[in-house]
Scaffold this motif. Sequence first.
Motif, mmCIF file in Angstrom:
data_model
loop_
_atom_site.group_PDB
_atom_site.id
_atom_site.type_symbol
_atom_site.label_atom_id
_atom_site.label_comp_id
_atom_site.label_asym_id
_atom_site.label_seq_id
_atom_site.Cartn_x
_atom_site.Cartn_y
_atom_site.Cartn_z
ATOM 1 N N LEU A 1 0.821 -1.211 0.000
ATOM 2 C CA LEU A 1 0.000 0.000 0.000
ATOM 3 C C LEU A 1 0.855 1.261 0.000
ATOM 4 C CD1 LEU A 1 -2.697 1.487 0.222
ATOM 5 C CD2 LEU A 1 -2.579 1.162 2.709
ATOM 6 N N PHE A 2 1.802 1.348 0.919
ATOM 7 C CA PHE A 2 2.632 2.547 0.983
ATOM 8 C C PHE A 2 3.508 2.672 -0.264
ATOM 9 C CE2 PHE A 2 2.313 1.916 5.792
ATOM 10 C CZ PHE A 2 1.205 2.743 5.870
ATOM 11 N N GLY A 3 3.939 1.537 -0.817
ATOM 12 C CA GLY A 3 4.731 1.581 -2.037
ATOM 13 C C GLY A 3 3.934 2.099 -3.211
ATOM 14 N N ASP A 4 2.654 1.737 -3.274
ATOM 15 C CA ASP A 4 1.774 2.228 -4.325
ATOM 16 C C ASP A 4 1.688 3.751 -4.263
ATOM 17 O OD1 ASP A 4 -0.121 2.470 -6.307
ATOM 18 O OD2 ASP A 4 -1.634 1.254 -5.323
ATOM 19 N N ILE A 5 1.496 4.285 -3.068
ATOM 20 C CA ILE A 5 1.301 5.724 -2.902
ATOM 21 C C ILE A 5 2.614 6.496 -3.037
ATOM 22 C CG2 ILE A 5 0.591 7.501 -1.250
ATOM 23 C CD1 ILE A 5 -1.358 5.351 -0.093
ATOM 24 N N LEU A 6 3.635 6.072 -2.328
ATOM 25 C CA LEU A 6 4.880 6.843 -2.295
ATOM 26 C C LEU A 6 5.632 6.805 -3.623
ATOM 27 C CD1 LEU A 6 6.200 6.033 1.296
ATOM 28 C CD2 LEU A 6 4.939 8.029 0.508
ATOM 29 N N SER A 7 5.481 5.717 -4.376
ATOM 30 C CA SER A 7 6.160 5.678 -5.675
ATOM 31 C C SER A 7 5.517 6.655 -6.652
ATOM 32 C CB SER A 7 6.156 4.259 -6.252
ATOM 33 O OG SER A 7 4.844 3.800 -6.481
ATOM 34 N N ASP A 8 4.207 6.870 -6.535
ATOM 35 C CA ASP A 8 3.557 7.860 -7.388
ATOM 36 C C ASP A 8 3.965 9.281 -6.999
ATOM 37 O OD1 ASP A 8 2.339 5.903 -8.819
ATOM 38 O OD2 ASP A 8 0.294 6.617 -8.525
ATOM 39 N N ILE A 9 4.163 9.514 -5.697
ATOM 40 C CA ILE A 9 4.670 10.815 -5.269
ATOM 41 C C ILE A 9 6.058 11.051 -5.859
ATOM 42 C CG2 ILE A 9 5.453 12.165 -3.279
ATOM 43 C CD1 ILE A 9 3.269 10.825 -1.638
ATOM 44 N N SER A 10 6.921 10.055 -5.763
ATOM 45 C CA SER A 10 8.281 10.208 -6.291
ATOM 46 C C SER A 10 8.273 10.358 -7.800
ATOM 47 C CB SER A 10 9.139 9.009 -5.881
ATOM 48 O OG SER A 10 8.717 7.822 -6.524
ATOM 49 N N ALA A 11 7.295 9.750 -8.458
ATOM 50 C CA ALA A 11 7.221 9.839 -9.913
ATOM 51 C C ALA A 11 7.046 11.274 -10.373
ATOM 52 C CB ALA A 11 6.065 8.986 -10.430
ATOM 53 N N GLN A 12 6.266 12.047 -9.636
ATOM 54 C CA GLN A 12 6.011 13.419 -10.050
ATOM 55 C C GLN A 12 7.269 14.275 -9.999
ATOM 56 O OE1 GLN A 12 3.367 14.554 -11.535
ATOM 57 N NE2 GLN A 12 4.417 16.502 -11.788
ATOM 58 N N LEU A 13 8.249 13.867 -9.201
ATOM 59 C CA LEU A 13 9.492 14.627 -9.100
ATOM 60 C C LEU A 13 10.256 14.641 -10.418
ATOM 61 C CD1 LEU A 13 10.831 13.316 -5.659
ATOM 62 C CD2 LEU A 13 9.193 15.141 -6.093
ATOM 63 N N THR A 14 9.999 13.652 -11.247
ATOM 64 C CA THR A 14 10.761 13.509 -12.485
ATOM 65 C C THR A 14 10.160 14.296 -13.639
ATOM 66 O OG1 THR A 14 9.526 11.604 -13.320
ATOM 67 C CG2 THR A 14 11.302 11.159 -11.760
ATOM 68 N N GLY A 15 8.991 14.888 -13.430
ATOM 69 C CA GLY A 15 8.385 15.704 -14.475
ATOM 70 C C GLY A 15 7.086 15.158 -15.010
ATOM 71 N N SER A 16 6.930 13.839 -15.029
ATOM 72 C CA SER A 16 5.706 13.256 -15.577
ATOM 73 C C SER A 16 5.641 11.772 -15.273
ATOM 74 C CB SER A 16 5.655 13.451 -17.099
ATOM 75 O OG SER A 16 4.596 12.707 -17.670
ATOM 76 N N LEU A 17 4.425 11.272 -15.023
ATOM 77 C CA LEU A 17 4.231 9.827 -14.891
ATOM 78 C C LEU A 17 4.611 9.112 -16.181
ATOM 79 C CD1 LEU A 17 0.838 9.421 -12.992
ATOM 80 C CD2 LEU A 17 3.058 8.619 -12.229
ATOM 81 N N GLY A 18 4.583 9.843 -17.291
ATOM 82 C CA GLY A 18 4.941 9.261 -18.574
ATOM 83 C C GLY A 18 6.406 8.919 -18.713
ATOM 84 N N MET A 19 7.192 9.213 -17.679
ATOM 85 C CA MET A 19 8.627 8.922 -17.705
ATOM 86 C C MET A 19 9.007 7.734 -16.834
ATOM 87 S SD MET A 19 10.123 10.972 -19.758
ATOM 88 C CE MET A 19 11.773 10.465 -19.265
ATOM 89 N N LEU A 20 8.052 7.186 -16.099
ATOM 90 C CA LEU A 20 8.422 6.239 -15.045
ATOM 91 C C LEU A 20 8.159 4.780 -15.407
ATOM 92 C CD1 LEU A 20 9.671 6.981 -12.264
ATOM 93 C CD2 LEU A 20 8.682 8.872 -13.531
ATOM 94 N N PRO A 21 9.221 3.967 -15.483
ATOM 95 C CA PRO A 21 9.079 2.527 -15.698
ATOM 96 C C PRO A 21 9.004 1.791 -14.366
ATOM 97 C CG PRO A 21 11.392 3.084 -15.753
ATOM 98 C CD PRO A 21 10.643 4.370 -15.454
ATOM 99 N N SER A 22 8.799 0.494 -14.423
ATOM 100 C CA SER A 22 8.914 -0.320 -13.213
ATOM 101 C C SER A 22 9.223 -1.757 -13.603
ATOM 102 C CB SER A 22 7.623 -0.270 -12.381
ATOM 103 O OG SER A 22 6.592 -1.031 -12.984
ATOM 104 N N ALA A 23 9.801 -2.465 -12.633
ATOM 105 C CA ALA A 23 10.088 -3.886 -12.786
ATOM 106 C C ALA A 23 9.559 -4.610 -11.569
ATOM 107 C CB ALA A 23 11.596 -4.120 -12.912
ATOM 108 N N ALA A 24 8.976 -5.778 -11.783
ATOM 109 C CA ALA A 24 8.522 -6.621 -10.678
ATOM 110 C C ALA A 24 9.257 -7.954 -10.795
ATOM 111 C CB ALA A 24 7.015 -6.826 -10.731
ATOM 112 N N LEU A 25 10.036 -8.270 -9.765
ATOM 113 C CA LEU A 25 10.918 -9.432 -9.823
ATOM 114 C C LEU A 25 10.554 -10.442 -8.744
ATOM 115 C CD1 LEU A 25 14.319 -7.521 -10.208
ATOM 116 C CD2 LEU A 25 12.767 -8.325 -12.019
ATOM 117 N N GLY A 26 10.794 -11.703 -9.064
ATOM 118 C CA GLY A 26 10.594 -12.782 -8.109
ATOM 119 C C GLY A 26 11.907 -13.496 -7.863
ATOM 120 N N ASP A 27 11.840 -14.787 -7.696
ATOM 121 C CA ASP A 27 13.049 -15.561 -7.450
ATOM 122 C C ASP A 27 13.912 -15.630 -8.712
ATOM 123 O OD1 ASP A 27 12.352 -16.074 -4.817
ATOM 124 O OD2 ASP A 27 11.238 -17.894 -5.346
ATOM 125 N N PRO A 28 15.235 -15.782 -8.560
ATOM 126 C CA PRO A 28 16.132 -15.875 -9.719
ATOM 127 C C PRO A 28 15.698 -16.967 -10.682
ATOM 128 C CG PRO A 28 17.397 -15.637 -7.695
ATOM 129 C CD PRO A 28 15.969 -15.838 -7.280
#
Length: 350
Positions: A241-268
């Motif tokens: 929950l906090f990651g969902d919210i705080l990552s969107d806050i940090s995204a705005q620092l870069t100028g636009s949500l249109g600039m932000l990628p993400s990766a979701a990783l599991g076990d090697p």
Amino acid sequence: MTDLFLLPGDGIGPEVIAEVKRVAAALTPDLTLDEGLFGGIAYDTEGAPISDATLSAAMASKAVLMGAVGGPQWASAPRDKRPEAALLRLRSEMKVYANLRPALCFGPLADASSLKREVVEGLDLMIVRELTGGVYFGQPRGIETLANGQQRGFDTQVYTTSEIERVARVAFELARGRRNKVASAEKSNVMESGLLWREVVEALHKRDYADVELTHILADNAAMQIVRNPQQFDVMVMDNLFGDILSDISAQLTGSLGMLPSAALGDPGKPGLYEPIHGSAPDIAGQGLANPLAAILSFEMALRWSLDRAADADRLKAAVEKALEGGARTRDLGGEMGTTQMTDAVLAAL
């Protein structure tokens, strides 16, 4: 085995994924690509937001790249049939428990942020969000009618030691290759799950990562600090929950949500799931206005983390920065370029 399985999805998703395909053809023509229906379009076509066949194909690939899901036309669909249900199922079935959300401010975009240049210039923050547990998956959950006729909605925030430890380990390992600092955000002052989170992270740090600087921060204070002085942070780790919210806050620092990628990783050895942070943006879908860079940079992360092509990832990231330095801008960045034109600029830089 397919190298990259594409799930274009809804809204602007097919538009930005089409640009990724152009970039892949130019940069890595030997990659094998396949794609499937996902989200609202899959519900309309196949009766489910993600079919078992599509899920199996995704699980059998090396990396999965999705565009976006959702739109107002599916707002009245049953909850388990809504486009967002496909995303939750995909994350759960793929067991991608560590969501990497970088907030990187490219030099040419320092003035595009809503914060002052001196606050964001050179920003390189990595948020590690736990992705398969917490309140989004906890049981019991629901809406019930009470004896007095009122309704009550409830969700359960729940974490186990192993769930916390494995995502914290990802954060510590990442920090060792960066500036060697981890900030763990929770609400241990009012939530039992937050207290357990703090205790488990602290124990893991003492046991295996004493060389990494660890700080604990309450999630509400973290929101303020990300806006006040984001460069104090290197790697931040937090729950779903906090990651969902705080990552969107940090995204705005870069100028636009249109600039932000993400990766979701599991076990090697398991496929990673890559997606731009932005949504389906139904208000501009089909108009050729979407910024494709978040999707292109998500492909860059796939090259780096799942496809063992770090050199190609470096080339692509450098090409994006060069295009921005040359003045390439979509409307969300204050420019006039369309989706295809922005990709043209990246391809020219390549």
